[in-house]
Design an enzyme around this catalytic site. Sequence first.
Site, PDB file in Angstrom:
ATOM      1  CB  THR A  39       6.729 -19.088  28.613  1.00 46.35           C
ATOM      2  OG1 THR A  39       6.268 -17.920  28.644  1.00 46.35           O
ATOM      3  CG2 THR A  39       5.582 -20.528  29.219  1.00 46.35           C
ATOM      4  CE  LYS A  74       9.632 -26.505  16.608  1.00 47.66           C
ATOM      5  NZ  LYS A  74       7.856 -25.964  17.204  1.00 47.66           N
TER       6      LYS A  74
END
Length: 430
Positions: free
Chosen positions: A13, A205
């Site tokens: 992607t 993250k």
Amino acid sequence: MEKIHVGLCGLGTVGTGVVKILQDHKEHIKHKLGCEIEITKVLVNNMEKKRDVVIKRDWLTSDPAELVDDEAIDVIIEVMGGIEDTNKLLERALENKKHIVTANKDLMAVHGQKLLRLAKKNNCDILYDASVAGGIPILRSLSDGLASDHIQKIMGIVNGTTNYMMTKMADEGLAYEEVLKEAQDLGFAEADPTADVDGLDAARKMTLLANLAFKMELHLEDVDVSGIRNITQEDISFADSLGYTIKLIGIASMNHGKAEVTVEPTLLPKDHPLALVKNEFNAVYVYGEAVGETMFYGPGAGSLPTATAVVSDLMEVVKNIRLGISGSAHIDPQFDRQLKEDKEKYSRHFIRLDVDDQAGAFQEITNIFSEHEVSFAKILQLPGDQEKTAEIVMVTHKISREQLLMSMAKLEGLGVVKRLISHYRVDGEE
């Protein structure tokens, strides 16, 4: 230097998006940089697979050596994912003096500091802005735009899958199992959703964000993590009646040289900017000593948003090559790793109890909290599901985690308390 040659690892992607942007914006990029960027090789698993982008057949290879050992390739873009094998591949690339651009937050959370040091040793750049919050330039903002400030706290919705699920649960009254299936059908959630719904993706993250913001080397295992699997419609309804919205929030804070990083379901006031972030969008709220409060908002995933961040990092690498300053951006952590103890971790809390509906029960419960100097901002008492039971919902004032844990331990041994139904952090009311 008239042309920069790039090796692209991965054509899924994000990789497809990178190729499209480099092709569609070729002249714009050349004008900005003063030189051309050309993809030389693309590492793929399946050479015969049909692609959503026009690509030269002789670009494709299944041999990593054709990228990392090719002297003609200047920059490696890594968007294939994975941790250990990918780490070895990038280490080899850095040792061969190749610059790195990656969107791999899993890799950077685990091996990032080691890779950054290796890059500096070899006068190479390694940029990874696309690894957190997709198209939102939050890492660059922390390292450059807010570099002069003292960042005190970061709160963020950094996982689009769980935010999509929580939005559906709150707005449409759907159960967890229903929204998970819908998220999987739409491609937001993987067949195995563990990393998303249990908070691990967000924790990785937040590790990267905290490292940059606090100039301290924090590790993934330093993050306290809990996910959204156990959130019910009753929790959402009670939170709503008290003026809150539940979101999976990553929180990093530093006080007096000590850091705390958590990922957990959190109640936010309905008018808080993060409470208004819907569906798969991400947002990061930053508290700086000088700048005050700022928020970064946008698509947290997807082909072109993430690819935009990747290509922006690539352009930064090319600028550094042309200026002769490659490898100079990384600065070792300024502060030693110090974590807050439970007695130093302060927040408000939402507590929901199932108790015996009898005279004196509430007094016994409040006595335990009083014993540990816990006071309450809001309290609700409602009939329970069974006869002679009641539900008590409480929102505490700001207390330490130590006070909370000690109170909870005492409650578990209290005869009138049948069970602790749920417990969540409350934040955003500073």
